[in-house]
Write a protein that holds these residues in place. Sequence first.
Motif, mmCIF file in Angstrom:
data_model
loop_
_atom_site.group_PDB
_atom_site.id
_atom_site.type_symbol
_atom_site.label_atom_id
_atom_site.label_comp_id
_atom_site.label_asym_id
_atom_site.label_seq_id
_atom_site.Cartn_x
_atom_site.Cartn_y
_atom_site.Cartn_z
ATOM 1 N N LEU A 1 0.830 -1.210 0.000
ATOM 2 C CA LEU A 1 0.000 0.000 0.000
ATOM 3 C C LEU A 1 0.862 1.257 0.000
ATOM 4 O O LEU A 1 0.531 2.244 -0.672
ATOM 5 C CB LEU A 1 -0.958 -0.015 1.185
ATOM 6 C CG LEU A 1 -2.049 -1.084 1.119
ATOM 7 C CD1 LEU A 1 -2.858 -1.101 2.404
ATOM 8 C CD2 LEU A 1 -2.943 -0.898 -0.094
ATOM 9 N N ALA A 2 1.984 1.245 0.731
ATOM 10 C CA ALA A 2 2.899 2.394 0.718
ATOM 11 C C ALA A 2 3.510 2.570 -0.667
ATOM 12 O O ALA A 2 3.664 3.705 -1.148
ATOM 13 C CB ALA A 2 3.992 2.207 1.777
ATOM 14 N N ASP A 3 3.855 1.468 -1.328
ATOM 15 C CA ASP A 3 4.414 1.542 -2.672
ATOM 16 C C ASP A 3 3.383 2.066 -3.665
ATOM 17 O O ASP A 3 3.712 2.852 -4.566
ATOM 18 C CB ASP A 3 4.949 0.183 -3.104
ATOM 19 C CG ASP A 3 6.167 -0.243 -2.286
ATOM 20 O OD1 ASP A 3 6.786 0.611 -1.621
ATOM 21 O OD2 ASP A 3 6.480 -1.453 -2.312
ATOM 22 N N LEU A 4 2.119 1.654 -3.517
ATOM 23 C CA LEU A 4 1.058 2.171 -4.385
ATOM 24 C C LEU A 4 0.899 3.674 -4.177
ATOM 25 O O LEU A 4 0.791 4.436 -5.144
ATOM 26 C CB LEU A 4 -0.260 1.442 -4.129
ATOM 27 C CG LEU A 4 -1.466 1.949 -4.914
ATOM 28 C CD1 LEU A 4 -1.231 1.866 -6.421
ATOM 29 C CD2 LEU A 4 -2.716 1.164 -4.520
ATOM 30 N N ALA A 5 0.916 4.121 -2.929
ATOM 31 C CA ALA A 5 0.797 5.553 -2.642
ATOM 32 C C ALA A 5 1.964 6.331 -3.247
ATOM 33 O O ALA A 5 1.766 7.409 -3.818
ATOM 34 C CB ALA A 5 0.723 5.786 -1.135
ATOM 35 N N ALA A 6 3.177 5.776 -3.163
ATOM 36 C CA ALA A 6 4.348 6.438 -3.750
ATOM 37 C C ALA A 6 4.206 6.530 -5.267
ATOM 38 O O ALA A 6 4.512 7.567 -5.867
ATOM 39 C CB ALA A 6 5.622 5.676 -3.376
ATOM 40 N N PHE A 7 3.741 5.456 -5.892
ATOM 41 C CA PHE A 7 3.530 5.464 -7.344
ATOM 42 C C PHE A 7 2.489 6.509 -7.724
ATOM 43 O O PHE A 7 2.677 7.267 -8.686
ATOM 44 C CB PHE A 7 3.091 4.090 -7.822
ATOM 45 C CG PHE A 7 2.685 4.052 -9.270
ATOM 46 C CD1 PHE A 7 3.636 4.071 -10.276
ATOM 47 C CD2 PHE A 7 1.340 4.018 -9.628
ATOM 48 C CE1 PHE A 7 3.264 4.052 -11.615
ATOM 49 C CE2 PHE A 7 0.956 4.010 -10.966
ATOM 50 C CZ PHE A 7 1.926 4.034 -11.958
ATOM 51 N N GLU A 8 1.380 6.557 -6.991
ATOM 52 C CA GLU A 8 0.316 7.517 -7.308
ATOM 53 C C GLU A 8 0.788 8.951 -7.105
ATOM 54 O O GLU A 8 0.372 9.853 -7.824
ATOM 55 C CB GLU A 8 -0.937 7.208 -6.489
ATOM 56 C CG GLU A 8 -1.604 5.914 -6.958
ATOM 57 C CD GLU A 8 -2.789 5.504 -6.122
ATOM 58 O OE1 GLU A 8 -2.923 5.959 -4.957
ATOM 59 O OE2 GLU A 8 -3.591 4.689 -6.630
ATOM 60 N N ARG A 9 1.666 9.164 -6.140
ATOM 61 C CA ARG A 9 2.176 10.498 -5.842
ATOM 62 C C ARG A 9 3.201 10.945 -6.904
ATOM 63 O O ARG A 9 3.213 12.103 -7.311
ATOM 64 C CB ARG A 9 2.799 10.503 -4.448
ATOM 65 C CG ARG A 9 3.181 11.842 -3.891
ATOM 66 C CD ARG A 9 3.652 11.769 -2.433
ATOM 67 N NE ARG A 9 4.794 10.867 -2.240
ATOM 68 C CZ ARG A 9 4.721 9.639 -1.692
ATOM 69 N NH1 ARG A 9 3.565 9.168 -1.263
ATOM 70 N NH2 ARG A 9 5.804 8.903 -1.557
ATOM 71 N N THR A 10 4.056 10.027 -7.358
ATOM 72 C CA THR A 10 5.169 10.397 -8.233
ATOM 73 C C THR A 10 4.993 10.006 -9.693
ATOM 74 O O THR A 10 5.661 10.563 -10.559
ATOM 75 C CB THR A 10 6.475 9.739 -7.743
ATOM 76 O OG1 THR A 10 6.370 8.323 -7.899
ATOM 77 C CG2 THR A 10 6.766 10.099 -6.287
ATOM 78 N N GLY A 11 4.173 8.993 -9.957
ATOM 79 C CA GLY A 11 4.034 8.463 -11.303
ATOM 80 C C GLY A 11 5.180 7.569 -11.728
ATOM 81 O O GLY A 11 5.260 7.156 -12.880
ATOM 82 N N THR A 12 6.081 7.260 -10.800
ATOM 83 C CA THR A 12 7.254 6.445 -11.089
ATOM 84 C C THR A 12 7.093 5.068 -10.449
ATOM 85 O O THR A 12 6.753 4.961 -9.261
ATOM 86 C CB THR A 12 8.536 7.106 -10.533
ATOM 87 O OG1 THR A 12 8.664 8.399 -11.127
ATOM 88 C CG2 THR A 12 9.768 6.272 -10.820
ATOM 89 N N MET A 13 7.349 4.013 -11.232
ATOM 90 C CA MET A 13 7.259 2.662 -10.709
ATOM 91 C C MET A 13 8.263 2.485 -9.575
ATOM 92 O O MET A 13 9.409 2.918 -9.674
ATOM 93 C CB MET A 13 7.505 1.624 -11.799
ATOM 94 C CG MET A 13 7.409 0.199 -11.271
ATOM 95 S SD MET A 13 7.616 -1.061 -12.532
ATOM 96 C CE MET A 13 6.015 -0.995 -13.286
ATOM 97 N N VAL A 14 7.816 1.823 -8.516
ATOM 98 C CA VAL A 14 8.680 1.516 -7.383
ATOM 99 C C VAL A 14 9.493 0.273 -7.737
ATOM 100 O O VAL A 14 8.933 -0.742 -8.156
ATOM 101 C CB VAL A 14 7.833 1.277 -6.114
ATOM 102 C CG1 VAL A 14 8.711 0.826 -4.960
ATOM 103 C CG2 VAL A 14 7.030 2.528 -5.768
ATOM 104 N N LEU A 15 10.805 0.345 -7.554
ATOM 105 C CA LEU A 15 11.696 -0.791 -7.831
ATOM 106 C C LEU A 15 12.437 -1.149 -6.552
ATOM 107 O O LEU A 15 13.099 -0.303 -5.961
ATOM 108 C CB LEU A 15 12.702 -0.439 -8.935
ATOM 109 C CG LEU A 15 12.106 -0.005 -10.279
ATOM 110 C CD1 LEU A 15 13.206 0.468 -11.209
ATOM 111 C CD2 LEU A 15 11.328 -1.143 -10.894
#
Length: 162
Positions: free
Chosen positions: A147-161
């Motif tokens: 869920l934190a990774d999804l929030a980061a993706f939604e905030r930045t538009g960058t895939m979390v790796l």
Amino acid sequence: MGLTWAESYLGRVRASVGDADTLLFVGARGVILDDANRLLLIQRSDNQRWAIPAGAMELGESMQDCAVREVWEETGLRATALTPFAFYSGYTFTNGYGHTYQQILMSFRIHAWEGELQTVTDESVDAGFFPLDALPGPRSFIIDETLADLAAFERTGTMVLK
């Protein structure tokens, strides 16, 4: 609905090499949030933990196809629109059976789906949508990170790796 563990690619490889070796686990998970921002979780039949629908890829599948199949097998819902948001490749874990895997896994946000939620399947004993501040337990340790990774993706538009 799908293959048994023994019939699956990973089950066949595990049976061939035994319990001691670390195997690569390639798979996908599908995150579904409904219109009320409630998270879909399944209660797994093998360990009774609440989890995001997920599983191992079969030969010939793409990671997206894997996410669609796993969500369908575990919930009866067929994902029709999904976006990858995180890719994990550096995490090694040992499951309750003593089998060790290095995960290569993609998380997908599922935006649209069809069908009726099945609360009991071959892989789950319960399922439902839950408010993010009232998730049931015991639950999988990866839910909060996902869920934190999804929030980061939604905030930045960058895939979390990872």
